[in-house]
Design a protein around this motif. Structure first.
Motif, PDB file in Angstrom:
ATOM      1  N   THR A   1       0.842  -1.198   0.000  1.00  0.00           N
ATOM      2  CA  THR A   1       0.000   0.000   0.000  1.00  0.00           C
ATOM      3  C   THR A   1       0.873   1.243   0.000  1.00  0.00           C
ATOM      4  O   THR A   1       2.065   1.191   0.340  1.00  0.00           O
ATOM      5  CB  THR A   1      -0.934   0.030   1.227  1.00  0.00           C
ATOM      6  OG1 THR A   1      -0.137  -0.010   2.426  1.00  0.00           O
ATOM      7  CG2 THR A   1      -1.899  -1.146   1.210  1.00  0.00           C
TER       8      THR A   1
ATOM      9  N   LEU B   1      -3.788   9.442  -1.320  1.00  0.00           N
ATOM     10  CA  LEU B   1      -3.579   8.043  -1.706  1.00  0.00           C
ATOM     11  C   LEU B   1      -3.083   7.183  -0.550  1.00  0.00           C
ATOM     12  O   LEU B   1      -2.835   5.985  -0.729  1.00  0.00           O
ATOM     13  CB  LEU B   1      -2.560   7.969  -2.856  1.00  0.00           C
ATOM     14  CG  LEU B   1      -2.890   8.776  -4.116  1.00  0.00           C
ATOM     15  CD1 LEU B   1      -1.791   8.599  -5.149  1.00  0.00           C
ATOM     16  CD2 LEU B   1      -4.237   8.381  -4.689  1.00  0.00           C
TER      17      LEU B   1
ATOM     18  N   LYS C   1      -3.675   3.209   0.270  1.00  0.00           N
ATOM     19  CA  LYS C   1      -4.356   2.575  -0.859  1.00  0.00           C
ATOM     20  C   LYS C   1      -3.395   1.631  -1.594  1.00  0.00           C
ATOM     21  O   LYS C   1      -2.197   1.879  -1.690  1.00  0.00           O
ATOM     22  CB  LYS C   1      -4.868   3.638  -1.834  1.00  0.00           C
ATOM     23  CG  LYS C   1      -5.813   4.661  -1.225  1.00  0.00           C
ATOM     24  CD  LYS C   1      -7.117   4.011  -0.799  1.00  0.00           C
ATOM     25  CE  LYS C   1      -8.152   5.041  -0.363  1.00  0.00           C
ATOM     26  NZ  LYS C   1      -7.745   5.795   0.836  1.00  0.00           N
ATOM     27  N   THR C   2      -3.955   0.545  -2.126  1.00  0.00           N
ATOM     28  CA  THR C   2      -3.183  -0.293  -3.026  1.00  0.00           C
ATOM     29  C   THR C   2      -3.074   0.432  -4.363  1.00  0.00           C
ATOM     30  O   THR C   2      -3.758   1.438  -4.597  1.00  0.00           O
ATOM     31  CB  THR C   2      -3.866  -1.654  -3.244  1.00  0.00           C
ATOM     32  OG1 THR C   2      -5.121  -1.431  -3.918  1.00  0.00           O
ATOM     33  CG2 THR C   2      -4.117  -2.369  -1.920  1.00  0.00           C
ATOM     34  N   SER C   3      -2.216  -0.073  -5.245  1.00  0.00           N
ATOM     35  CA  SER C   3      -2.059   0.588  -6.541  1.00  0.00           C
ATOM     36  C   SER C   3      -3.372   0.588  -7.319  1.00  0.00           C
ATOM     37  O   SER C   3      -3.720   1.578  -7.971  1.00  0.00           O
ATOM     38  CB  SER C   3      -0.960  -0.103  -7.354  1.00  0.00           C
ATOM     39  OG  SER C   3      -1.258  -1.463  -7.545  1.00  0.00           O
ATOM     40  N   GLN C   4      -4.122  -0.499  -7.226  1.00  0.00           N
ATOM     41  CA  GLN C   4      -5.402  -0.571  -7.929  1.00  0.00           C
ATOM     42  C   GLN C   4      -6.403   0.418  -7.352  1.00  0.00           C
ATOM     43  O   GLN C   4      -7.102   1.116  -8.092  1.00  0.00           O
ATOM     44  CB  GLN C   4      -5.971  -1.992  -7.865  1.00  0.00           C
ATOM     45  CG  GLN C   4      -7.278  -2.154  -8.630  1.00  0.00           C
ATOM     46  CD  GLN C   4      -7.804  -3.581  -8.596  1.00  0.00           C
ATOM     47  OE1 GLN C   4      -7.305  -4.410  -7.860  1.00  0.00           O
ATOM     48  NE2 GLN C   4      -8.824  -3.856  -9.382  1.00  0.00           N
ATOM     49  N   GLU C   5      -6.484   0.491  -6.027  1.00  0.00           N
ATOM     50  CA  GLU C   5      -7.422   1.422  -5.391  1.00  0.00           C
ATOM     51  C   GLU C   5      -7.069   2.868  -5.723  1.00  0.00           C
ATOM     52  O   GLU C   5      -7.954   3.691  -5.985  1.00  0.00           O
ATOM     53  CB  GLU C   5      -7.401   1.205  -3.877  1.00  0.00           C
ATOM     54  CG  GLU C   5      -8.000  -0.120  -3.436  1.00  0.00           C
ATOM     55  CD  GLU C   5      -7.731  -0.431  -1.971  1.00  0.00           C
ATOM     56  OE1 GLU C   5      -8.434  -1.283  -1.409  1.00  0.00           O
ATOM     57  OE2 GLU C   5      -6.791   0.175  -1.383  1.00  0.00           O
ATOM     58  N   ALA C   6      -5.773   3.178  -5.716  1.00  0.00           N
ATOM     59  CA  ALA C   6      -5.333   4.544  -6.024  1.00  0.00           C
ATOM     60  C   ALA C   6      -5.650   4.904  -7.467  1.00  0.00           C
ATOM     61  O   ALA C   6      -6.113   6.014  -7.762  1.00  0.00           O
ATOM     62  CB  ALA C   6      -3.835   4.675  -5.756  1.00  0.00           C
TER      63      ALA C   6
ATOM     64  N   ILE D   1      -8.024   3.739  -9.334  1.00  0.00           N
ATOM     65  CA  ILE D   1      -9.472   3.917  -9.472  1.00  0.00           C
ATOM     66  C   ILE D   1      -9.880   5.303  -8.979  1.00  0.00           C
ATOM     67  O   ILE D   1     -10.713   5.983  -9.605  1.00  0.00           O
ATOM     68  CB  ILE D   1     -10.228   2.824  -8.690  1.00  0.00           C
ATOM     69  CG1 ILE D   1     -10.064   1.474  -9.390  1.00  0.00           C
ATOM     70  CG2 ILE D   1     -11.707   3.174  -8.563  1.00  0.00           C
ATOM     71  CD1 ILE D   1     -10.638   0.308  -8.621  1.00  0.00           C
ATOM     72  N   LEU D   2      -9.304   5.758  -7.877  1.00  0.00           N
ATOM     73  CA  LEU D   2      -9.636   7.078  -7.338  1.00  0.00           C
ATOM     74  C   LEU D   2      -9.313   8.182  -8.344  1.00  0.00           C
ATOM     75  O   LEU D   2     -10.121   9.085  -8.581  1.00  0.00           O
ATOM     76  CB  LEU D   2      -8.863   7.325  -6.041  1.00  0.00           C
ATOM     77  CG  LEU D   2      -9.389   6.675  -4.764  1.00  0.00           C
ATOM     78  CD1 LEU D   2      -8.455   6.972  -3.605  1.00  0.00           C
ATOM     79  CD2 LEU D   2     -10.800   7.173  -4.445  1.00  0.00           C
TER      80      LEU D   2
ATOM     81  N   ASP E   1     -11.551   8.011 -11.477  1.00  0.00           N
ATOM     82  CA  ASP E   1     -12.887   8.545 -11.179  1.00  0.00           C
ATOM     83  C   ASP E   1     -12.887  10.071 -11.263  1.00  0.00           C
ATOM     84  O   ASP E   1     -13.838  10.681 -11.767  1.00  0.00           O
ATOM     85  CB  ASP E   1     -13.339   8.100  -9.786  1.00  0.00           C
ATOM     86  CG  ASP E   1     -13.782   6.643  -9.757  1.00  0.00           C
ATOM     87  OD1 ASP E   1     -13.981   6.067 -10.836  1.00  0.00           O
ATOM     88  OD2 ASP E   1     -13.917   6.091  -8.647  1.00  0.00           O
TER      89      ASP E   1
END
Length: 212
Positions: free
Chosen positions: A31, A43, A46-51, A53-54, A57
């Motif tokens: 993370t 960020l 957050k994991t790389s995927q979650e970041a 997506i943010l 968006d």
């Protein structure tokens, strides 16, 4: 000999545990450290995927922002940022962000984390646009308002010649306008609805009173 056997056994147990136990450091997904931002987006944790997506968006929300393109003779065409090919221009910042505090030896990692405590690391979110899409849109929606030049004419009425003056022609320069739009949207746009004057060229009419 017993000591060596004990050490070998302990090492074997540790290796097995590292491979088989869930939640180990190897199995856990990395993370982003505290104090790292993309623009105003936090960020931290957050994991790389979650970041990713943010940030995506946020870019998607900008897609519906209206941009008004001012063409010839006060005519205007209103489009959205997505119509101009809006994209997230620097997605690589997510991988850069997740590496902070995790590279180098323990001293280097410690210094990186202490630096974040003193000052946040803020990555700018860069936006990009597609010139080909912009040129197509200008051609299809804005050049319809172009006004061709009207040449001067000599007319005869009741035995008398009169000169009908010509009119200057105006047209959208598609290539120059697309380049100007790309530059403005990528470097100066404040992410708010905007009105932009396109590059307009003039064509002088042929003929004048003296020549006619």
């Amino acid at each position: 000999m017993n000591k060596a056997t004990y050490l070998f056994g302990a090492l074997a147990i540790a290796l097995v545990a590292a491979v088989t136990m869930p939640g180990t450091a190897q199995a856990a997904e990395r993370t982003i450290e505290q104090g790292i931002y993309a623009g105003e987006i936090d960020l931290s944790g957050k994991t790389s995927q979650e970041a990713a997506i943010l940030v995506q968006d946020y870019v998607d929300q900008l897609s519906s922002t209206e941009i008004t393109l001012n063409a010839v003779n006060g005519n205007a065409v209103t489009v959205t940022a997505s119509d101009l090919g809006l994209q997230w221009g620097n997605p690589q910042i997510i991988e850069e962000a997740i590496e902070i505090g995790k590279q180098g030896n323990i001293v280097q990692r410690y210094k990186a984390l202490k630096s974040l405590e003193a000052s946040a690391q803020i990555y700018p979110i860069e936006l990009s646009f597609q010139q080909e899409m912009i040129e197509t849109l200008l051609t299809e929606q804005c050049t319809v308002y172009d006004q061709p030049a009207v040449n001067a004419m000599l007319a005869r009425s009741d035995g008398t010649f009169t000169v009908e003056e010509g009119q200057i022609g105006y047209a959208v320069d598609v290539t120059a306008s697309a380049t100007q739009l790309m530059d403005y949207l990528s470097t100066s746009w404040d992410k708010q609805p905007a009105s932009i004057d396109l590059v307009i060229t003039e064509t002088a009419p042929q003929g004048d009173a003296a020549t006619l």
